[in-house]
Design an enzyme around this catalytic site. Structure first.
Site, mmCIF file in Angstrom:
data_model
loop_
_atom_site.group_PDB
_atom_site.id
_atom_site.type_symbol
_atom_site.label_atom_id
_atom_site.label_comp_id
_atom_site.label_asym_id
_atom_site.label_seq_id
_atom_site.Cartn_x
_atom_site.Cartn_y
_atom_site.Cartn_z
ATOM 1 C CB SER A 224 34.418 13.364 -4.372
ATOM 2 O OG SER A 224 33.429 14.364 -4.332
ATOM 3 C CD GLU A 347 31.916 11.494 2.945
ATOM 4 O OE1 GLU A 347 32.515 12.425 2.376
ATOM 5 O OE2 GLU A 347 32.108 10.293 2.686
ATOM 6 C CG HIS A 447 33.711 15.016 0.668
ATOM 7 N ND1 HIS A 447 33.196 13.800 0.271
ATOM 8 C CD2 HIS A 447 34.061 15.659 -0.487
ATOM 9 C CE1 HIS A 447 33.231 13.712 -1.039
ATOM 10 N NE2 HIS A 447 33.761 14.817 -1.528
#
Length: 535
Positions: A224, A347, A447
């Site tokens: 991320s 995600e 995610h």
């Protein structure tokens, strides 16, 4: 797990989504405290600043909370002061200042004096200088700490690598950008968190041999905002020579809202932030901000993850970061740096959970349309045409696909394509394993779902993956370690892994590992290729 949990458990759960929701699925388990070390039997090494004593556990020697630099507010990191005697390195240092994901709940002590590094070293090394893998944490550049990633024991022990996890400053402490700061720091501004990461890399270069590591074989990896941190280091001329390989997990270098903006954009964001705190006068606002207490600096919605629009990121200051990561890759920044670039199949589910369900709302058709128009402006009609509500069972499902495809999947594809044009070798993957049982809150490979397949524990909590998922975890750890050793991630389990074909990804799942050539069509990347600004 029930959504109706006790406040403290819910707080831990919401925060741990950002690093791994799976860790929170076992939040009821009390993490085992490290046994108090017998000072006479624990390893002692000498590093910059003095001697440190580690602690053995799980076949790994941990050195925790080691100062690698000293932070001053809105300034580049400075060398850490030395310490006398042998410093115990058996507990994580404080996290850098940040807003709690759940107001009023303190998850970890914090301090502006937060620049420490945690190291995990094989207790029984193979005898040769070991690769060093440096993990840069995610959290949208407003959250995160190295204590959350305790521990990568199996990766370290079985992969024969050293894993180092430094803290770096986030939010305004790491990325405030003002012209007066640029004048004060030779042009550098809005990149203090980036400089923290580089200070950690230099500390590793100077001290790796003390732990049996090879300072010339450093792999950057992160997820991320940690992935974007890796991308930013690729774009930074002041990071050259500090790493040899890179892994970008769900944090693409291309067309991300976390990509470094121009100084003009960053100055506007930071100026608005300063004004909101009562420091509006350009002649005095820097002094004003420096005198405010930490809690006042955090009393801004910009320091919380409430939207896909962001305020705090590294910026293109012309000194630390001179171009966008995408342009840098196209120009050959990774020509001699092997890359792994990947994303997860679902995600967007995490952000529906955080930004909608976490605030007690469920997206409606009207909400979805309004959200799309706010984020994509003139391109909104194209997005709504490709992702019509009528094609999905509920509006949240349509929103999840837009988030997955537009913010993560296709930017990962564009990152790989751009890096290859610049002469880089790139291995691409798509993680499509669901670590949680079927559920309406966090379905699929959301995610952060891959993080517990790389780490053995998160926030000190063991990851109880089922057998098939645990085998996949071992395969991924073996591959990442192989990449750190050789620059090639192919292993007997993860082969063939083509790295030249433009649309070929390696699909990583408990039920199947193998190459696929349908990624671009699956994620509508033809649409996203024509949208220059996402978010």
């Amino acid at each position: 797990m029930s959504i109706r949990t006790a406040p403290r458990t819910r707080a831990r759960w919401l925060s741990s989504i950002l690093i791994s929701v799976v860790a929170a699925a076992v939040a009821a388990v009390t993490p085992a405290a490290h046994a108090a070390p017998d000072a006479g039997s624990e390893p002692v090494v000498g590093v910059t600043g003095g001697q440190i004593r580690g602690i053995r556990a799980d076949g790994v020697v941990r050195y925790l909370g080691v100062p690698f630099a000293q932070a001053a507010r809105f300034a580049a990191p400075q060398p850490a002061p030395p310490w006398p005697g042998v410093r115990p390195a058996v507990a994580h240092g404080p996290q850098c200042p940040q807003s709690s994901p759940v107001p009023g709940v303190v998850l970890q002590p914090s301090s502006e004096d937060c620049l420490s590094i945690d190291l995990y070293v094989p207790e029984h090394p193979a005898g040769t200088a070991l690769p060093v893998m440096v993990w840069l944490y995610g959290g949208a550049f407003v959250l995160g700490s190295n204590a959350q990633y305790d521990s990568p024991a199996r990766l370290v022990r079985d992969g024969q690598v050293i894993v180092a996890v430094p803290n770096y400053r986030v939010g305004p402490f790491g990325f405030l950008a003002l012209p007066e700061l640029a004048a004060e720091n030779g042009g550098a501004t809005g990149t203090y968190g980036t400089l923290d990461q580089q200070a950690a890399l230099r500390w590793i270069h100077d001290n790796a041999t003390a732990f049996g590591g090879d300072p010339g074989n450093v792999t950057l990896f992160g997820e991320s905002a940690g992935g974007m941190s890796v991308c930013t280091q690729l774009a930074s001329p002041t990071a050259r020579g500090l790493y040899a390989k890179a892994i970008v997990e769900s944090g693409s270098c291309a067309r991300s809202p976390l990509a470094p903006p121009t100084p003009q954009v960053a100055y506007q964001r930071s100026g608005d932030y300063a004004s909101s705190l009562g420091c509006a006068d350009p002649a005095t606002r820097l002094a004003c901000l420096r005198t405010l207490p930490v809690d006042r600096l955090l009393a801004s919605p910009t320091t919380q993850l409430n939207t896909m629009a962001v305020t705090w990121t590294p910026i293109r200051d012309g000194v630390v970061v001179t171009d966008t990561p995408e342009n840098s890759l196209a120009g050959g920044a990774a020509r001699d740096i092997p890359l792994i670039v990947g994303s997860n199949a679902d995600e967007g589910a995490t952000f529906i959970a955080l930004l909608d369900y976490g605030h007690g709302t469920t997206p409606s058709a009207t909400d979805y349309t309004q959200w799309t128009r706010e984020l994509f402006g003139d391109n909104a009609d194209r997005v709504l045409q490709r992702y019509p509500i009528s094609a999905y069972p509920i509006p949240a499902a349509a929103k999840e696909r837009v988030l997955t495809d537009g913010f993560f999947a296709c930017p990962a594809q564009f990152t790989a394509e751009t890096a290859r044009r610049g002469g880089a070798q790139v291995w691409r993957y798509q993680f499509n394993d669901a670590p949680l049982p079927p559920n309406p809150l966090l379905p699929g490979a959301f995610h952060g779902a891959e993080v517990p397949y790389v780490f053995s524990s998160l926030m000190g909590l063991p990851i109880p993956l089922p057998p098939a998922a645990d085998r996949l975890s071992r395969d991924i750890q073996d591959s990442w370690a192989q990449f750190a050793h050789t620059g090639n991630p192919e292993t007997p389990a993860l082969t063939p892994w083509p790295h030249a074909a433009a649309d070929t990804t390696l699909e990583l799942g408990s039920d199947r590992i193998g190459p696929a050539g349908t990624f671009a069509a699956q994620h509508h990347c033809d649409l996203w290729a024509g949208i220059d600004h996402i978010g």
